[in-house]
Design an enzyme around this catalytic site. Structure first.
Site, PDB file in Angstrom:
ATOM      1  N   ARG A   1      36.932 -40.607  97.392  1.00 44.35           N
ATOM      2  CA  ARG A   1      35.967 -40.124  96.640  1.00 44.35           C
ATOM      3  C   ARG A   1      36.654 -39.050  95.666  1.00 44.35           C
ATOM      4  O   ARG A   1      35.769 -38.085  95.462  1.00 44.35           O
ATOM      5  CB  ARG A   1      34.993 -39.777  97.079  1.00 44.35           C
ATOM      6  CG  ARG A   1      34.378 -40.966  97.986  1.00 44.35           C
ATOM      7  CD  ARG A   1      33.773 -42.157  97.013  1.00 44.35           C
ATOM      8  NE  ARG A   1      33.233 -43.124  97.924  1.00 44.35           N
ATOM      9  CZ  ARG A   1      33.940 -44.166  98.398  1.00 44.35           C
ATOM     10  NH1 ARG A   1      34.972 -44.223  98.137  1.00 44.35           N
ATOM     11  NH2 ARG A   1      33.400 -45.031  99.127  1.00 44.35           N
TER      12      ARG A   1
ATOM     13  N   SER B   1      25.098 -42.064  97.433  1.00 42.08           N
ATOM     14  CA  SER B   1      25.343 -41.363  98.525  1.00 42.08           C
ATOM     15  C   SER B   1      25.608 -39.968  98.433  1.00 42.08           C
ATOM     16  O   SER B   1      26.732 -39.632  97.534  1.00 42.08           O
ATOM     17  CB  SER B   1      26.701 -42.135  99.218  1.00 42.08           C
ATOM     18  OG  SER B   1      26.218 -43.557  99.429  1.00 42.08           O
TER      19      SER B   1
ATOM     20  N   GLU C   1      29.316 -35.400  97.871  1.00 41.98           N
ATOM     21  CA  GLU C   1      30.181 -36.355  96.786  1.00 41.98           C
ATOM     22  C   GLU C   1      29.741 -35.645  95.432  1.00 41.98           C
ATOM     23  O   GLU C   1      30.668 -35.675  94.580  1.00 41.98           O
ATOM     24  CB  GLU C   1      29.601 -37.983  96.960  1.00 41.98           C
ATOM     25  CG  GLU C   1      30.452 -38.643  97.971  1.00 41.98           C
ATOM     26  CD  GLU C   1      30.176 -40.014  97.794  1.00 41.98           C
ATOM     27  OE1 GLU C   1      29.892 -40.626  96.564  1.00 41.98           O
ATOM     28  OE2 GLU C   1      30.118 -40.843  98.882  1.00 41.98           O
TER      29      GLU C   1
END
Length: 346
Positions: free
Chosen positions: A170, A246, A342
């Site tokens: 990520r 998320s 994130e």
């Protein structure tokens, strides 16, 4: 070839429709970028000379904690095409403003499998390399060939291969050193001709089995459909309940730390990595701390997926960050594991 229209600035531009949390904030200026030539015009405009800049595609990976006192570049570049093929793969290019899910569906409609596990991830094609999006056993970097970007300081077009992008979990160059320096304009993907299905995640395997494909090798469309069904069952639609997908990365710890954790928590959900490290399911950690469905004001942990923070209506970016910090503190206290967000928080 007709000349692109010059950049047009809009002052006091509302961003509620341009961030998937639905925060009611505004930018001093915004400019829609429909042609690459408009980028240079926008960043060289005297009104933006000393202002910070923010690039927004779908706004699905950002937490805006207040009005943005600068120039927002709204990336609206369009186009997708098969650029070439060789003995091993097809190479498919898409402009940065293309909707990611629609692009994945389009590749399958062309008979080009490879991206199906990444179906229904919110956002645009241009955001995909920044975040190195991933789901259900596939990361975008595994299908990445190259990208084109414009350096804001010079207006020069720059090509990036995978090494230059420095992809991580990520993560990428564009999320760190390259942040606010480059605007991605198009991305080219390498879709392998020797395709094989990836169905290792339990949720996907169960959905395929429920569709009568448990004992058969599914095709890419079947996997796409299964991924869409699983994601829709678990994740809220941002148009109905503001969220950024998320919110936390799945933490990765070394094998020794995991062995100690597993002694205390025998049913911890985990995924062993090739290098011996272990990826933990952040949603499981959060759920075990009792956060699923809980709220602080109008910011809440989703009641079906603890990895997702939501805006129940009227929450601010600061409210969501306060909730995130409370979740992080409880997970650290119980498991000794730090959760990393994130989204980019501004």
């Amino acid at each position: 070839m007709p000349q692109a229209a010059p950049a047009s600035f809009v002052s006091h531009f509302p961003l509620k429709a341009h961030n998937t949390f639905g925060f009611d904030v505004a930018a001093r200026y915004a400019c829609s970028i429909e042609h690459e030539a408009q980028l240079a015009a926008a960043v060289n405009d005297p009104r933006a000379a000393a202002l910070p800049r923010l690039v927004l595609g779908g706004g699905s990976n950002v937490v805006l904690t207040g009005d943005f006192d600068g120039l927002v570049l709204l990336i609206a570049l369009r186009g997708r095409r098969v650029v070439r093929e060789d003995d091993d793969a097809w190479y498919v290019e898409a402009a940065a403003g293309e909707n990611w899910h629609a692009f994945v569906a389009w590749t399958l409609a062309q008979g080009l499998p490879g991206l199906e596990n990444l179906a229904l991830i919110p956002g645009t094609v241009g955001a995909a390399p920044i975040q190195n999006i991933g789901a259900y056993g596939l990361e975008m970097c595994e299908r990445f060939a190259s990208l084109s970007a414009v350096e804001l300081a010079t207006g020069e077009a720059v090509a990036f291969d995978a090494d230059a992008c420095r992809f991580g979990y990520r993560d990428s160059f564009f999320k760190r050193e390259g942040r606010n320096r480059f605007v991605i304009t198009s991305v080219t993907f390498r879709l392998p001709k020797a395709w094989a299905p990836r169905t290792g995640y339990a949720d996907i395997a169960r959905e395929l089995s429920a569709r009568g494909l448990g004992d058969a090798a599914p095709d890419a469309q079947a996997i796409f459909d299964a991924v869409v069904a699983v994601r829709r069952a678990k994740l809220p639609d941002p148009l109905e309940l503001g969220n950024a997908g998320s919110f936390f990365k799945n933490p990765v710890i070394d094998g020794a730390r995991f062995d100690a954790l597993q002694q205390r928590e025998p049913d911890v959900v985990s995924y062993r990595q090739p290098d011996g490290s272990v990826k933990l399911a952040a949603g499981w950690l959060i759920d075990r701390c009792g956060w699923k469905g809980r709220a602080i004001g109008a910011a809440a942990v989703h009641d079906r997926q603890a990895l997702v923070l939501v805006n129940r209506g009227g929450a601010t970016g600061a409210d969501v960050l306060a909730l995130a910090r409370a979740v992080q503190a409880d997970v650290l206290a119980r498991f000794g594991v730090e959760l990393e967000p994130e989204p980019v928080c501004l």
